[in-house]
Every structure is written in C-alpha cells, then in structure tokens.
Design a protein around this motif. Structure first.
Motif, PDB file in Angstrom:
ATOM      1  N   ALA A 250      54.400  30.903 110.990  1.00 33.89           N
ATOM      2  CA  ALA A 250      55.009  31.942 110.159  1.00 33.89           C
ATOM      3  C   ALA A 250      53.977  32.871 109.544  1.00 33.89           C
ATOM      4  O   ALA A 250      54.273  34.031 109.252  1.00 33.89           O
ATOM      5  CB  ALA A 250      55.861  31.303 109.059  1.00 33.89           C
ATOM      6  N   SER A 251      52.748  32.386 109.364  1.00 31.32           N
ATOM      7  CA  SER A 251      51.713  33.197 108.729  1.00 31.32           C
ATOM      8  C   SER A 251      50.791  33.855 109.744  1.00 31.32           C
ATOM      9  O   SER A 251      49.782  34.454 109.355  1.00 31.32           O
ATOM     10  CB  SER A 251      50.880  32.332 107.772  1.00 31.32           C
ATOM     11  N   SER A 252      51.102  33.757 111.022  1.00 32.37           N
ATOM     12  CA  SER A 252      50.239  34.303 112.073  1.00 32.37           C
ATOM     13  C   SER A 252      50.934  35.451 112.793  1.00 32.37           C
ATOM     14  O   SER A 252      52.166  35.506 112.857  1.00 32.37           O
ATOM     15  CB  SER A 252      49.870  33.218 113.089  1.00 32.37           C
ATOM     16  N   VAL A 253      50.138  36.354 113.333  1.00 38.54           N
ATOM     17  CA  VAL A 253      50.637  37.404 114.214  1.00 38.54           C
ATOM     18  C   VAL A 253      49.900  37.263 115.536  1.00 38.54           C
ATOM     19  O   VAL A 253      48.679  37.415 115.595  1.00 38.54           O
ATOM     20  CB  VAL A 253      50.408  38.810 113.630  1.00 38.54           C
ATOM     21  N   LEU A 254      50.624  36.950 116.577  1.00 36.16           N
ATOM     22  CA  LEU A 254      50.030  36.750 117.891  1.00 36.16           C
ATOM     23  C   LEU A 254      50.033  38.053 118.679  1.00 36.16           C
ATOM     24  O   LEU A 254      50.912  38.899 118.506  1.00 36.16           O
ATOM     25  CB  LEU A 254      50.811  35.694 118.672  1.00 36.16           C
ATOM     26  N   SER A 255      49.055  38.179 119.560  1.00 36.33           N
ATOM     27  CA  SER A 255      49.022  39.279 120.522  1.00 36.33           C
ATOM     28  C   SER A 255      48.801  38.673 121.900  1.00 36.33           C
ATOM     29  O   SER A 255      48.169  37.619 122.034  1.00 36.33           O
ATOM     30  CB  SER A 255      47.906  40.270 120.197  1.00 36.33           C
TER      31      SER A 255
ATOM     32  N   GLY B  89      49.547  48.591 118.160  1.00 37.02           N
ATOM     33  CA  GLY B  89      50.953  48.226 118.037  1.00 37.02           C
ATOM     34  C   GLY B  89      51.308  47.721 116.658  1.00 37.02           C
ATOM     35  O   GLY B  89      50.525  47.795 115.710  1.00 37.02           O
ATOM     36  N   GLU B  90      52.506  47.186 116.548  1.00 38.98           N
ATOM     37  CA  GLU B  90      52.978  46.644 115.285  1.00 38.98           C
ATOM     38  C   GLU B  90      53.586  45.271 115.509  1.00 38.98           C
ATOM     39  O   GLU B  90      54.064  44.948 116.595  1.00 38.98           O
ATOM     40  CB  GLU B  90      54.014  47.570 114.654  1.00 38.98           C
ATOM     41  N   ALA B  91      53.547  44.458 114.468  1.00 35.14           N
ATOM     42  CA  ALA B  91      54.080  43.098 114.549  1.00 35.14           C
ATOM     43  C   ALA B  91      55.596  43.129 114.485  1.00 35.14           C
ATOM     44  O   ALA B  91      56.174  43.758 113.597  1.00 35.14           O
ATOM     45  CB  ALA B  91      53.511  42.247 113.426  1.00 35.14           C
ATOM     46  N   ARG B  92      56.258  42.470 115.422  1.00 38.30           N
ATOM     47  CA  ARG B  92      57.714  42.335 115.429  1.00 38.30           C
ATOM     48  C   ARG B  92      58.073  40.868 115.185  1.00 38.30           C
ATOM     49  O   ARG B  92      57.551  39.967 115.854  1.00 38.30           O
ATOM     50  CB  ARG B  92      58.275  42.761 116.780  1.00 38.30           C
ATOM     51  N   GLN B  93      58.960  40.652 114.235  1.00 44.66           N
ATOM     52  CA  GLN B  93      59.434  39.294 113.960  1.00 44.66           C
ATOM     53  C   GLN B  93      60.459  38.901 115.017  1.00 44.66           C
ATOM     54  O   GLN B  93      61.397  39.656 115.297  1.00 44.66           O
ATOM     55  CB  GLN B  93      60.061  39.224 112.575  1.00 44.66           C
ATOM     56  N   LEU B  94      60.295  37.740 115.594  1.00 41.24           N
ATOM     57  CA  LEU B  94      61.160  37.262 116.674  1.00 41.24           C
ATOM     58  C   LEU B  94      61.736  35.897 116.322  1.00 41.24           C
ATOM     59  O   LEU B  94      61.114  35.099 115.621  1.00 41.24           O
ATOM     60  CB  LEU B  94      60.372  37.171 117.983  1.00 41.24           C
ATOM     61  N   ASP B  95      62.946  35.647 116.844  1.00 37.02           N
ATOM     62  CA  ASP B  95      63.572  34.351 116.629  1.00 37.02           C
ATOM     63  C   ASP B  95      62.986  33.317 117.577  1.00 37.02           C
ATOM     64  O   ASP B  95      62.357  33.643 118.595  1.00 37.02           O
ATOM     65  CB  ASP B  95      65.089  34.440 116.850  1.00 37.02           C
ATOM     66  N   LEU B  96      63.225  32.061 117.244  1.00 41.56           N
ATOM     67  CA  LEU B  96      62.663  30.940 117.998  1.00 41.56           C
ATOM     68  C   LEU B  96      63.701  29.832 118.069  1.00 41.56           C
ATOM     69  O   LEU B  96      64.466  29.621 117.123  1.00 41.56           O
ATOM     70  CB  LEU B  96      61.410  30.439 117.277  1.00 41.56           C
TER      71      LEU B  96
ATOM     72  N   ARG C 130      65.512  29.428 114.616  1.00 36.73           N
ATOM     73  CA  ARG C 130      64.719  29.787 113.442  1.00 36.73           C
ATOM     74  C   ARG C 130      64.567  31.307 113.449  1.00 36.73           C
ATOM     75  O   ARG C 130      63.844  31.873 114.280  1.00 36.73           O
ATOM     76  CB  ARG C 130      63.351  29.113 113.478  1.00 36.73           C
ATOM     77  N   ALA C 131      65.262  31.965 112.567  1.00 34.94           N
ATOM     78  CA  ALA C 131      65.255  33.431 112.549  1.00 34.94           C
ATOM     79  C   ALA C 131      63.901  33.961 112.087  1.00 34.94           C
ATOM     80  O   ALA C 131      63.364  33.516 111.072  1.00 34.94           O
ATOM     81  CB  ALA C 131      66.367  33.943 111.638  1.00 34.94           C
ATOM     82  N   GLY C 132      63.360  34.931 112.837  1.00 34.56           N
ATOM     83  CA  GLY C 132      62.091  35.560 112.464  1.00 34.56           C
ATOM     84  C   GLY C 132      60.954  34.581 112.292  1.00 34.56           C
ATOM     85  O   GLY C 132      60.076  34.779 111.450  1.00 34.56           O
ATOM     86  N   ALA C 133      60.931  33.531 113.118  1.00 33.45           N
ATOM     87  CA  ALA C 133      59.964  32.448 112.924  1.00 33.45           C
ATOM     88  C   ALA C 133      58.567  32.797 113.401  1.00 33.45           C
ATOM     89  O   ALA C 133      57.607  32.140 112.993  1.00 33.45           O
ATOM     90  CB  ALA C 133      60.446  31.187 113.641  1.00 33.45           C
ATOM     91  N   TRP C 134      58.419  33.803 114.267  1.00 31.13           N
ATOM     92  CA  TRP C 134      57.084  34.134 114.749  1.00 31.13           C
ATOM     93  C   TRP C 134      56.984  35.643 114.951  1.00 31.13           C
ATOM     94  O   TRP C 134      58.008  36.343 114.999  1.00 31.13           O
ATOM     95  CB  TRP C 134      56.733  33.372 116.017  1.00 31.13           C
ATOM     96  N   ALA C 135      55.747  36.128 115.033  1.00 28.43           N
ATOM     97  CA  ALA C 135      55.517  37.568 115.156  1.00 28.43           C
ATOM     98  C   ALA C 135      54.614  37.843 116.350  1.00 28.43           C
ATOM     99  O   ALA C 135      53.635  37.128 116.577  1.00 28.43           O
ATOM    100  CB  ALA C 135      54.885  38.120 113.878  1.00 28.43           C
TER     101      ALA C 135
ATOM    102  N   SER D  77      62.668  17.447 119.049  1.00 24.01           N
ATOM    103  CA  SER D  77      61.386  16.791 119.294  1.00 24.01           C
ATOM    104  C   SER D  77      60.225  17.703 118.911  1.00 24.01           C
ATOM    105  O   SER D  77      59.092  17.455 119.282  1.00 24.01           O
ATOM    106  CB  SER D  77      61.263  16.374 120.765  1.00 24.01           C
ATOM    107  N   ASP D  78      60.526  18.786 118.184  1.00 27.40           N
ATOM    108  CA  ASP D  78      59.561  19.769 117.706  1.00 27.40           C
ATOM    109  C   ASP D  78      59.029  20.657 118.819  1.00 27.40           C
ATOM    110  O   ASP D  78      57.975  21.276 118.678  1.00 27.40           O
ATOM    111  CB  ASP D  78      58.397  19.101 116.967  1.00 27.40           C
ATOM    112  N   GLY D  79      59.748  20.741 119.924  1.00 23.41           N
ATOM    113  CA  GLY D  79      59.394  21.683 120.975  1.00 23.41           C
ATOM    114  C   GLY D  79      59.952  23.055 120.676  1.00 23.41           C
ATOM    115  O   GLY D  79      60.910  23.205 119.903  1.00 23.41           O
ATOM    116  N   VAL D  80      59.357  24.089 121.265  1.00 18.49           N
ATOM    117  CA  VAL D  80      59.789  25.454 120.990  1.00 18.49           C
ATOM    118  C   VAL D  80      60.208  26.145 122.289  1.00 18.49           C
ATOM    119  O   VAL D  80      59.720  25.824 123.370  1.00 18.49           O
ATOM    120  CB  VAL D  80      58.675  26.268 120.305  1.00 18.49           C
ATOM    121  N   VAL D  81      61.125  27.092 122.138  1.00 17.31           N
ATOM    122  CA  VAL D  81      61.588  27.922 123.254  1.00 17.31           C
ATOM    123  C   VAL D  81      61.520  29.364 122.787  1.00 17.31           C
ATOM    124  O   VAL D  81      62.138  29.731 121.787  1.00 17.31           O
ATOM    125  CB  VAL D  81      63.024  27.574 123.678  1.00 17.31           C
ATOM    126  N   LEU D  82      60.768  30.193 123.503  1.00 15.19           N
ATOM    127  CA  LEU D  82      60.606  31.590 123.124  1.00 15.19           C
ATOM    128  C   LEU D  82      61.673  32.480 123.747  1.00 15.19           C
ATOM    129  O   LEU D  82      62.121  33.446 123.124  1.00 15.19           O
ATOM    130  CB  LEU D  82      59.228  32.101 123.561  1.00 15.19           C
TER     131      LEU D  82
END
Length: 279
Positions: A91-96, A126-133, A269-274, A138-143
C-alpha cells in the motif's frame, strides 16, 4: 529544506530490478531501458541484477526510499507485487514496469506501454494509478483475472494446458505404457458463492468459472454451466468476495497455475496497489 513533492517522480531515486529471464530473452531491450532511465532520471538510479527469485525479493525488501522499477514480463510484475504484499508494504509503494519478455498480456491490459522507450518514459513522466487486487485465503494475489476450467482429459490423454514441463519423464512413461484414446475434458462440479450467496451448486456441472477485478472494489464473476442441447446462459455476478469449493480443482491466476485445492476464497482489496502509467 522541504522534500520534493510526490509529483516530482523524476527526482526520486530509483531501484531498477532486472529480472534474469528478461536478460536472457532480450538483452538489447534491457540495455535500452537502462540507458533511458539513467539518462533522463534526475535522481540516482541503482541497477540490481538478481540471479533468482530469492535475490529478486531481497532487492525489493532492501530498497529503502528508492522507487522500484521492474524490468521483466508479467511474471516478474506478479513476483514484485507478491513480495511487497507479503511484507505488508504494497500500500505504501508505487511500482513501475518496463515489459521485457514473451509474456506481457497482463501488462498491456493494465495500460503499460509495450515499447521499451515508451515504458521507460512512463516510469519517469507517468502518474501512479491505484488498482484493485484479488487476495486469496492463502495470501496469494491476483492482479488480472483467474480461471477455473473444466476438468482436464484423462491421465493418458493429451497434456492439459496447466501441465508442468515434464516432457522427458512423460516420454519415458509413454514408451512403457500404451496410451488409451484421448478423452475429452469433462465438466466440473463446483459450488460458487458470491458474498455468501450460492450462485451455482454442486448439482450443476460447469464448464468454466472466471473471476476478474471490476471497478469500485468489486469482482466480476462469470460461470458457464454445462449445456445439453441448447446453450445454457452464463451466470454473472458482481461481489466483493467469491468462494469456490468442491472436488480438487486447479486454477490459473494471471500467468501462474495453482492447486489442486478443495476450496479457495478470493476477496477484493480496493486500491490495494499502485502502478505508474502514462498520463
């Protein structure tokens, strides 16, 4: 002296993590990405060349104040998000991402430019966009999205699409055992619950289940029942969580296949990553 404003990403130091598969598959694109970032970034650029997943994860964990830039394909992006999610720093990171490799369908769907120069420029401009996750139990993620297909063909039929690359072993087995005629994939019997309400139960065979993030913190679910004669209409729903249970099943989430499992719950998770995308 005050710190630079968040919008001034060009002044933020970068950690460029280059996935080993990208270096092997397209070294020229990797070189171009490094040249663009180093030439145009106003902050310092640190290049990291991990040899495997463990070093890849350690590089992200030790990034400090540097903004992470992943050079690689969809699998590298998924690995980076998974690492930050496990560390509870997503939540505190912005990935590129600068897509390099053969598997870039997810990157394109998310809006990342396919060209190396354009993608590197988007990292800086560019700019950071918040995306859902989607996060499972089991703590796995799907983008992007996930699919649960019909049961694969019988053991001696053709290899299912999720099969691991065990060609050598399979060839040895096939020289010892005469394969039976290929069987067609059969329907699955699964219970699909959306926000606690049953959408389809075990008494209704299904051919396919798909789940994808939608807008507003919801997932989009589609279940295709097995048709006899006339095609059965698909069942669709929007929900914040979906639970699939039944006999052992496998599923494909983004670029990876998981399972078999007997039950799995995915929650939005709404807006969980950027992710940095073009303006």
């Amino acid at each position: 002296m005050s710190a630079p404003a968040p919008a001034e990403k060009g002044y933020q130091p970068l950690l460029v993590v280059i996935d080993p598969a990208a270096r092997r598959s397209d070294g020229e694109s990797v070189r171009i990405a490094k040249d663009v970032l180093c030439a145009r970034s106003c902050g310092s650029v640190k290049i990291c060349l991990p040899d495997g997943p463990e070093e890849f994860a350690r590089a992200l964990q030790r990034r400090g104040s540097r903004r992470p830039v992943v050079v690689g394909d969809d699998r590298a992006l998924l690995r980076a998000v998974s690492v930050l999610h496990r560390e509870r720093e997503l939540a505190s990171s912005v990935l590129s991402l600068i897509p390099v490799g053969t598997l870039n369908q997810l990157a394109q769907a998310l809006g990342v430019p396919s060209g190396t120069v354009a993608a590197a420029s988007a990292v800086l401009d560019g700019e950071a966009r918040q995306l859902d996750l989607l996060v499972d139990d089991s703590d796995g993620v799907v983008l992007g999205d996930l699919r649960i297909p019909a049961l694969p063909a019988a053991a001696h039929g053709p290899d299912p699409w999720w099969a691991p690359p065990l060609r050598t072993c399979q060839s040895l087995v096939r020289t010892l055992v005469r394969p039976s005629p290929a069987a067609s994939p059969g329907p699955s019997r699964l219970r699909v619950e959306v926000d606690g309400v049953t959408l389809v139960d075990l008494d209704q065979p299904v051919e396919d289940v798909s789940v994808a993030t939608s807008r507003g913190g919801f997932a989009r679910i589609e279940v295709r029942p097995t048709s006899v004669g006339a095609a059965a209409p698909a069942l669709r729903a929007r929900a914040r969580s979906v639970t699939v249970s039944g006999p052992d099943f496998r599923y494909r989430a983004d670029a990876l296949t998981a399972g078999p499992v007997r039950t799995r719950t995915w929650t939005v998770r709404a807006g969980a990553w950027a992710l940095t995308l073009p303006r």
